[in-house]
Design a protein around this motif. Structure first.
Motif, mmCIF file in Angstrom:
data_model
loop_
_atom_site.group_PDB
_atom_site.id
_atom_site.type_symbol
_atom_site.label_atom_id
_atom_site.label_comp_id
_atom_site.label_asym_id
_atom_site.label_seq_id
_atom_site.Cartn_x
_atom_site.Cartn_y
_atom_site.Cartn_z
ATOM 1 N N PRO A 155 9.254 5.918 -1.467
ATOM 2 C CA PRO A 155 10.437 5.691 -0.634
ATOM 3 C C PRO A 155 11.057 6.903 0.040
ATOM 4 N N PRO A 156 10.429 8.112 0.147
ATOM 5 C CA PRO A 156 11.176 9.284 0.637
ATOM 6 C C PRO A 156 11.929 9.064 1.950
ATOM 7 N N PHE A 157 11.238 8.689 3.014
ATOM 8 C CA PHE A 157 11.885 8.554 4.322
ATOM 9 C C PHE A 157 12.845 7.370 4.341
ATOM 10 N N LYS A 158 12.444 6.287 3.735
ATOM 11 C CA LYS A 158 13.257 5.066 3.738
ATOM 12 C C LYS A 158 14.604 5.290 3.069
ATOM 13 N N ASN A 159 14.621 6.085 1.990
ATOM 14 C CA ASN A 159 15.873 6.341 1.273
ATOM 15 C C ASN A 159 16.828 7.243 2.056
ATOM 16 N N LEU A 160 16.263 8.242 2.740
ATOM 17 C CA LEU A 160 17.097 9.200 3.452
ATOM 18 C C LEU A 160 17.530 8.710 4.826
ATOM 19 N N PHE A 161 16.671 7.904 5.465
ATOM 20 C CA PHE A 161 16.968 7.437 6.815
ATOM 21 C C PHE A 161 16.820 5.923 6.894
ATOM 22 N N PRO A 162 17.733 5.184 6.242
ATOM 23 C CA PRO A 162 17.654 3.721 6.251
ATOM 24 C C PRO A 162 17.759 3.162 7.672
ATOM 25 N N TYR A 166 -3.999 23.820 -3.718
ATOM 26 C CA TYR A 166 -3.164 24.516 -4.688
ATOM 27 C C TYR A 166 -1.858 23.748 -4.902
ATOM 28 N N ARG A 167 -1.289 23.891 -6.077
ATOM 29 C CA ARG A 167 0.005 23.260 -6.357
ATOM 30 C C ARG A 167 1.101 24.168 -5.847
ATOM 31 N N GLN A 168 1.405 24.002 -4.589
ATOM 32 C CA GLN A 168 2.466 24.766 -3.940
ATOM 33 C C GLN A 168 3.491 23.777 -3.393
ATOM 34 N N PRO A 169 4.778 24.005 -3.643
ATOM 35 C CA PRO A 169 5.791 23.060 -3.163
ATOM 36 C C PRO A 169 5.842 22.961 -1.642
ATOM 37 N N VAL A 208 0.832 -1.202 0.000
ATOM 38 C CA VAL A 208 0.000 0.000 0.000
ATOM 39 C C VAL A 208 0.870 1.257 0.000
ATOM 40 N N ARG A 209 1.911 1.263 0.806
ATOM 41 C CA ARG A 209 2.786 2.429 0.901
ATOM 42 C C ARG A 209 3.534 2.706 -0.402
ATOM 43 N N SER A 210 3.623 1.699 -1.265
ATOM 44 C CA SER A 210 4.367 1.845 -2.521
ATOM 45 C C SER A 210 3.464 1.994 -3.742
ATOM 46 N N TRP A 211 2.159 2.202 -3.536
ATOM 47 C CA TRP A 211 1.256 2.385 -4.675
ATOM 48 C C TRP A 211 1.763 3.518 -5.571
ATOM 49 N N THR A 212 1.625 3.343 -6.864
ATOM 50 C CA THR A 212 2.075 4.350 -7.826
ATOM 51 C C THR A 212 1.360 5.684 -7.635
ATOM 52 N N VAL A 213 0.124 5.655 -7.167
ATOM 53 C CA VAL A 213 -0.647 6.878 -6.989
ATOM 54 C C VAL A 213 0.040 7.840 -6.028
ATOM 55 N N TRP A 214 0.807 7.308 -5.055
ATOM 56 C CA TRP A 214 1.481 8.191 -4.100
ATOM 57 C C TRP A 214 2.623 8.950 -4.773
ATOM 58 N N LYS A 215 3.225 8.355 -5.791
ATOM 59 C CA LYS A 215 4.265 9.057 -6.546
ATOM 60 C C LYS A 215 3.667 10.297 -7.210
ATOM 61 N N TYR A 216 2.482 10.126 -7.810
ATOM 62 C CA TYR A 216 1.818 11.269 -8.451
ATOM 63 C C TYR A 216 1.331 12.271 -7.418
ATOM 64 N N PHE A 217 0.912 11.775 -6.249
ATOM 65 C CA PHE A 217 0.481 12.660 -5.167
ATOM 66 C C PHE A 217 1.640 13.560 -4.738
ATOM 67 N N ARG A 218 2.828 12.964 -4.541
ATOM 68 C CA ARG A 218 3.995 13.756 -4.123
ATOM 69 C C ARG A 218 4.423 14.732 -5.214
ATOM 70 N N GLU A 219 4.302 14.320 -6.465
ATOM 71 C CA GLU A 219 4.742 15.170 -7.571
ATOM 72 C C GLU A 219 3.759 16.303 -7.864
ATOM 73 N N TYR A 220 2.519 16.167 -7.426
ATOM 74 C CA TYR A 220 1.507 17.197 -7.688
ATOM 75 C C TYR A 220 1.913 18.533 -7.079
ATOM 76 N N GLY A 261 2.714 12.507 2.869
ATOM 77 C CA GLY A 261 3.530 12.200 1.699
ATOM 78 C C GLY A 261 4.921 11.705 2.046
ATOM 79 N N ASN A 262 5.471 12.208 3.146
ATOM 80 C CA ASN A 262 6.846 11.850 3.501
ATOM 81 C C ASN A 262 6.966 10.660 4.439
ATOM 82 N N PHE A 263 5.979 10.452 5.301
ATOM 83 C CA PHE A 263 6.097 9.407 6.311
ATOM 84 C C PHE A 263 5.148 8.220 6.115
#
Length: 297
Positions: free
Chosen positions: A89-96, A239-242, A38-50, A83-85
């Motif tokens: 893979p955001p958190f997993k990659n930075l804090f193995p 809104y699309r704000q970073p 579930v945490r790796s669903w492709t939809v979350w990639k698009y959610f983070r990129e939005y 989105g991050n937690f």
């Protein structure tokens, strides 16, 4: 929902699920039931990129320790925290070696089926029992993520606002001391820029109603709006704000099973100092004017 099932001659499914709820009721306070799928669903990639959502690392977090991450600000939907937690893979990659647990209000785990989804994403209850369970991992490697300002802070969530409800919130400090969990301030730049909110200054009739409803229901009801699907003037799509979620340096905490009020206050003051320093060091990178600073309430 259960009425529909019964009318459709599927009453036994409703009974089975009720039985499951009864047997599984304590799971949100016992580490939840995360699903890597579930945490790796492709939809979350698009959610983070939005937006897009970015996780910024400023210091190493040794996986041999447990950590309590204080997330600020709450915003309307806590998009940066999710989105991050709650997605990989955001958190997993930075804090193995560290496993994040996002603590949310217990009321959400009383919602049939929805509770299964949020647990699969790595969310657990924000109760003391739940936080203790996560931080009591003897081998380290656990990170409790708590949105310190809570529901009350969401009523201040609007573009440009830098007010944090934190001066009276010291329960997380006590939990860190009791478990010897290192404290880590986290500030999510852009979190308050995702929605506009109907004016509700303190003392107004709207704010009074919102605060009374919050006390009754346990969660706040900010009247927010943003953009629509095909137009930008009104709607409920953010809104699309970073969003740049900056994870600060850890504050070492020595275990103290019975901390005094003075010890709690002292660590709380140090946490505020480190949080303010984190904000000041990074605000220029994310469009915050030099004269603007955090306001603690």
């Amino acid at each position: 929902f259960f009425v529909i099932l019964i009318l459709g001659n599927f009453w036994f499914l409703a009974v089975l699920y009720l039985l499951w709820l009864y047997l599984d009721w304590g799971t949100p306070c016992a580490g939840g039931r995360r699903s890597q799928w579930v945490r790796s669903w492709t939809v979350w990639k698009y959610f983070r990129e939005y937006f897009p959502i970015h996780l910024i690392k400023t210091s190493e977090l040794n996986p041999n320790h447990n950590y309590l991450l204080g997330f600020h600000p709450h915003g309307v939907l806590v998009a940066g925290a999710f989105g991050n937690f709650c997605t990989d893979p955001p958190f997993k990659n930075l804090f193995p070696g560290l496993t994040p647990y996002l603590h949310i209000m217990p009321i959400w785990f009383g919602c049939p089926f929805f509770r299964e989804y949020i647990m699969s994403a790595g969310m657990v209850s924000a109760s003391k029992e739940s936080v203790s369970y996560v931080l009591n991992n003897k081998g380290g490697g656990h990170a409790s993520v708590i949105v310190i300002g809570g529901a009350e802070e969401s009523l201040n969530a609007r573009p440009g606002n830098l007010t944090l409800n934190i001066l009276k919130r010291k329960g997380f400090i006590k939990m860190a001391l009791k478990h010897g969990a290192h404290l880590v301030p986290v500030f999510s730049f852009g979190e308050n820029e995702l929605f506009k909110q109907v004016a509700n200054p303190k003392g107004s009739w709207l704010r009074n109603v919102q605060e009374k409803l919050q006390k009754i229901m346990g969660f706040a009801l900010p009247l927010f709006h943003a953009r629509g699907v095909f137009q930008y003037s009104f709607g409920l799509i953010p809104y699309r704000q970073p969003i740049h979620t900056v994870v600060g340096s850890p504050i070492p905490v020595k275990q103290n099973l019975n901390p005094t009020t003075e010890e709690i206050d002292q660590l709380h003051a140090l946490y505020l100092q480190k949080l303010k320093k984190l904000f000041e060091e990074h605000k220029s990178n994310y469009g915050i004017p030099a004269h603007k600073s955090l306001i603690f309430e």
